[in-house]
Design a protein around this motif. Structure first.
Motif, PDB file in Angstrom:
ATOM      1  N   HIS A 401     -56.389  94.051 -35.627  1.00 47.55           N
ATOM      2  CA  HIS A 401     -55.717  93.264 -36.672  1.00 47.55           C
ATOM      3  C   HIS A 401     -54.189  93.414 -36.573  1.00 47.55           C
ATOM      4  CE1 HIS A 401     -55.511  91.516 -40.819  1.00 47.55           C
ATOM      5  NE2 HIS A 401     -54.384  92.194 -40.834  1.00 47.55           N
ATOM      6  N   HIS A 405     -50.779  90.849 -35.583  1.00 49.17           N
ATOM      7  CA  HIS A 405     -49.469  90.685 -36.244  1.00 49.17           C
ATOM      8  C   HIS A 405     -48.335  90.960 -35.251  1.00 49.17           C
ATOM      9  CE1 HIS A 405     -50.850  89.943 -40.260  1.00 49.17           C
ATOM     10  NE2 HIS A 405     -51.450  91.106 -40.400  1.00 49.17           N
ATOM     11  N   GLU A 429     -51.892  85.899 -41.374  1.00 44.70           N
ATOM     12  CA  GLU A 429     -53.226  86.502 -41.328  1.00 44.70           C
ATOM     13  C   GLU A 429     -54.167  85.742 -40.387  1.00 44.70           C
ATOM     14  OE1 GLU A 429     -54.101  89.501 -42.569  1.00 44.70           O
ATOM     15  OE2 GLU A 429     -52.018  89.735 -43.182  1.00 44.70           O
ATOM     16  N   SER A 432     -53.625  87.731 -37.206  1.00 48.72           N
ATOM     17  CA  SER A 432     -54.271  89.053 -37.155  1.00 48.72           C
ATOM     18  C   SER A 432     -55.795  88.956 -37.229  1.00 48.72           C
ATOM     19  CB  SER A 432     -53.732  89.917 -38.281  1.00 48.72           C
ATOM     20  OG  SER A 432     -53.887  89.257 -39.528  1.00 48.72           O
TER      21      SER A 432
HETATM   22 ZN    ZN Z   1     -52.701  91.608 -42.036  1.00 46.50          ZN
END
Ligand code: ZN
Length: 604
Positions: A401, A405, A429, A432
Motif C-alpha cells: 500500500h 503512494h 488511494e 496505493s
Molecule cells: Zn493510503
C-alpha cells in the motif's frame, strides 16, 4: 547529529528563490521571503511574470513542507530523543502558526490578481496527455486545457469559504474533537486482573476460543456503553457548531458546506446516495454469501441457535495460526522487491532507489512511534516510508500500500508546481490500493501456494466487507447534517435502519443498545465529518485497475503509471480516466467488479 534514516538527498532542481543556506526552522529568516512575494505580486504585469511568482511561492512551500516532514520523520523514528522532539515542537509551535496566515494572504493576492485571467489562458504543454478515452457518459469528459485550472479552482474555493467569524468556532470544534480522542484513549477494562486498553483487547477477537471472544467483546462493549451520554453530548455540540459554521459561510446545511470544503467538485450528495444504493443491491448479496461461508466454516450450523454473532467476525474461520510471511524486515524488503520486479521494471527501479537512498524505516524497534505512513519530501521530490513490521500478513499489505503512494510521488516528480505534485485523496488511494491488489498476484514470493491463496482471500473479503460499513457511516452523516434539530432517538433509529440494510446476517440479540450506538467508535464521524466515502470511491478505482490488469496487464500498468504522473494537475474524472477507470459509483460500475471478486474468491 543526523537523526534521519537517510543522508543528503540529491536535489531534484536547484533552488532559484529560497536562499541555499536559510534555516527553515527560524521564522525570522522565513518571513522576509513572504514579504518579498507579497510585494512582488503588485509588479507582475504579465501571465509569465505571475507564473514565475507562483513557481517561487511553490518552491518556498515545498521547502517548508520538506523541513516539517524531516522533523516529523526524525521525531517518529526516535521518540526517545529529546533533540528530535525539540526540533519538531519548535517547528510546530513557532513556524506553523505564523505560516498559515501568510500562506492565506498569498492565496488572497492570487485570487484578486489582475493577471489571473491571463494566467488561465496558459495551456498545458510539456506534461504527457492521458492515453485513455473517457468512458462514454462520464461527466467532464472534455479535458480542461488550462494549465492552472485546477490550482485556480482550489485556491479560489479556499479563499471564498474563509470567514473570520468561523475561526473561534473551529477552535471550539477542535477542542471537542480532542475531548472525544481523550475519552476514547482513556477507556480501559479489567481483564483477568489486568488493566488493558480497548486496542489491546482487539486481538482476543482473533482467538479460536469462542467463549473467550464473547467474554472480551462484552467487556469492551459494556465499557463503551458506560460513556453513551458523553459521546452523544460531544456529538450534539459538534453538530451545533458545524451548523453555525456552514450558515456563516452562506450554506443552508453543513453537508453542502462540507462538500465544498472537501473540494468535491466532481461528485454530489446524490452520487453518494446512488453509491449506497448500489452497495445495497450489488455488494450485500456477496457479503451475505461470505458471512454464510464463515458461519459454516466456524461450525456454527451444528449449534443451536447457529447464528454469526458480533464476536465471530475477526477470527480465522478455520482456526489456523496466523500467517507468517517473513522473519526479518530485510527479508520483507527483498521479497517485496521481487514482487515489483515481476510486476514492472520501472516500479521495481523506484523501490530499488528508495532502498539505495535509505528512504525506508520499516522495522519495529524501541523508541519508534507506532503505526505506518508514507511521507513526501516535497523539495527533494522523493517519498519516505515508515512502518513497524513484525512479521504479519498485515505488514505485507502495508508495504504494498505505502509503496503505491511512494510510486505516486516518484511518478509526479517532474511537475514543478508544488500543489500539482500530489493528488486528491480519492485518487491517492487508487495508487496505493491498486498496488495491494496488483502485488497480491505475486504474493507467492512470501508464501506457499495455499497460504498465498489464504492471504488473497482475507484481502478480498476485507475489500468487500468495507463497502457496506462505508455506506453506513456515510449515509448516517448525510442524514444527520440535513436534519437540524433531530433528537438522539431519531438519530439512533436512522443508524439502526442503516445497520439493517448494510449489516448482513449478524445476530445482535441481547446487545440492542450496543448496536444502536456502534457509530460512537468510528472516529471519522466525530473528527473528520464526511471524510470516508473517499475510500469507497478509491477502492472502486483500484478494483477497476485490477480488473483491467486481468485483461491486459501491460496496458493496465502503463495507464496506472501515466495517471500517477499527472499528480494533482487534473480533476478527478480525468485522473480516473487516465488510469482506465470510469469515475462513477453506480450499479453499472460496481456490478462487474463484484462479479470478478466473487469469481476470484471461488478459486481461492
Ligand atoms: Zn493510503
Amino acid at each position: 547529529m543526523n537523526l534521519l534514516p537517510f543522508g543528503k538527498l540529491p536535489a531534484h532542481k536547484p533552488r532559484s528563490f529560497v536562499p541555499p543556506t536559510i534555516d527553515l526552522g527560524d521564522w525570522a529568516q522565513i518571513a522576509p521571503l513572504f514579504d518579498q512575494l507579497e510585494a512582488r505580486a503588485a509588479h507582475c504585469r504579465s501571465a509569465a511574470e505571475l507564473e514565475r511568482w507562483l513557481l517561487d511561492w511553490s518552491e518556498l512551500s515545498a521547502a517548508l513542507d520538506e523541513e516539517a516532514s524531516r522533523r516529523y520523520i526524525a521525531m517518529t523514528c526516535h521518540t526517545d530523543s529529546p533533540e528530535a522532539e525539540k526540533a519538531y515542537l519548535q517547528f510546530v509551535e513557532n513556524v506553523d502558526p505564523q505560516l498559515k496566515p501568510r500562506q492565506f494572504a498569498l492565496e488572497k493576492i492570487y485570487v484578486g490578481h489582475p493577471q489571473r485571467g491571463e494566467l488561465l489562458k496558459i495551456r498545458r504543454g510539456e506534461l504527457p496527455e492521458p492515453q485513455t478515452e473517457m468512458a462514454s457518459g462520464t461527466r467532464s469528459a472534455r479535458p480542461s486545457e488550462a494549465r492552472y485550472a485546477v490550482f485556480d479552482r482550489d485556491v479560489k474555493n479556499h479563499v471564498e469559504l474563509f470567514r473570520p467569524e468561523n475561526v473561534p468556532l473551529e477552535t471550539e470544534e477542535a477542542k471537542l474533537c480532542q475531548q472525544y480522542q481523550k475519552l476514547v484513549g482513556s477507556l480501559t477494562v479489567n481483564f483477568r486482573g489486568e488493566e488493558k486498553t480497548l486496542v489491546q483487547m482487539g486481538r482476543y477477537l482473533e482467538e479460536p476460543d469462542r467463549n473467550l471472544r464473547q467474554e472480551t467483546w462484552e467487556l469492551v462493549t459494556q465499557r463503551r456503553l458506560l460513556e453513551v451520554e458523553t459521546f452523544e453530548d460531544i456529538f450534539d455540540r459538534l453538530i451545533a457548531l458545524r451548523e453555525r459554521i456552514a450558515r456563516n459561510a452562506g450554506f443552508k446545511n453543513y453537508r453542502d458546506y462540507a462538500f465544498r470544503r472537501l473540494g468535491r467538485f466532481d461528485y454530489t450528495p446524490e452520487d453518494c446516495t446512488r453509491f449506497h444504493d448500489a452497495v445495497a443491491r450489488e455488494i450485500m448479496p456477496a457479503v451475505r454469501e461470505l458471512q454464510e461461508t464463515r458461519r459454516r466454516r466456524l461450525g456454527l450450523d451444528k449449534l443451536h441457535p447457529g447464528h454469526l454473532r458480533p464476536w465471530d467476525l475477526a477470527v480465522d474461520p478455520q482456526n489456523r495460526p496466523p500467517l507468517k510471511p517473513f522473519a526479518e524486515v530485510g527479508e520483507m524488503v527483498s521479497r517485496t522487491q521481487k514482487i515489483f520486479n515481476r510486476l514492472d521494471s520501472e516500479l521495481a527501479g523506484g523501490f530499488r532507489q528508495m532502498q539505495d537512498l535509505r528512504l525506508l524505516d520499516l522495522d519495529n524497534r524501541k523508541g519508534k512511534a507506532p503505526g505506518g505512513y508514507q511521507q513526501n519530501l516535497s523539495e527533494s521530490r522523493l517519498p519516505f516510508i515508515f512502518m513497524n513490521a513484525v512479521g504479519q500478513q498485515r505488514d505485507v499489505e502495508t508495504i504494498l500500500h505505502e509503496a503505491g503512494h511512494a510510486f505516486h510521488a516518484l511518478a509526479a516528480q517532474d511537475e514543478d508546481l508544488y500543489a500539482y505534485r500530489s493528488a486528491p485523496i480519492e485518487f491517492c488511494e487508487v495508487a496505493s490500493m491498486s498496488m495491494e491488489l496488483l502485488g497480491n498476484e505475486f504474493i507467492e514470493e512470501f508464501y506457499s501456494a495455499a497460504d498465498a491463496n489464504r492471504a488473497r482471500r482475507t484481502h478480498l473479503e476485507g475489500i468487500i466487507g468495507f463497502f457496506p460499513w462505508m455506506a453506513t457511516v456515510d449515509g448516517f452523516q448525510h442524514w444527520v447534517y440535513t436534519h437540524p434539530g433531530h433528537s438522539r432517538a431519531e438519530r439512533a433509529a436512522v443508524w439502526l435502519e442503516l445497520m439493517d440494510r448494510f449489516g448482513g446476517e449478524v445476530d445482535w440479540t441481547g446487545y440492542e443498545s450496543a448496536r444502536a450506538h456502534l457509530w460512537h467508535r468510528q472516529l471519522h464521524i466525530f473528527l473528520h465529518p464526511f471524510y470516508y466515502v473517499e475510500y469507497g470511491i478509491a477502492q472502486l478505482g483500484a478494483l477497476q485497475v485490477w480488473a483491467n490488469s486481468k485483461r491486459d496487464q501491460a496496458k493496465a500498468l502503463s495507464d496506472y503509471k501515466q495517471s500517477l504522473a499527472l499528480g494533482g494537475s487534473r480533476p478527478l474524472p480525468e485522473l480516473f480516466a487516465a488510469a482506465g477507470c470510469p469515475f462513477r459509483f453506480d450499479v453499472a460500475t460496481i456490478k462487474p467488479l463484484v462479479q470478478l471478486a466473487r469469481e476470484e474468491l471461488k478459486k481461492l
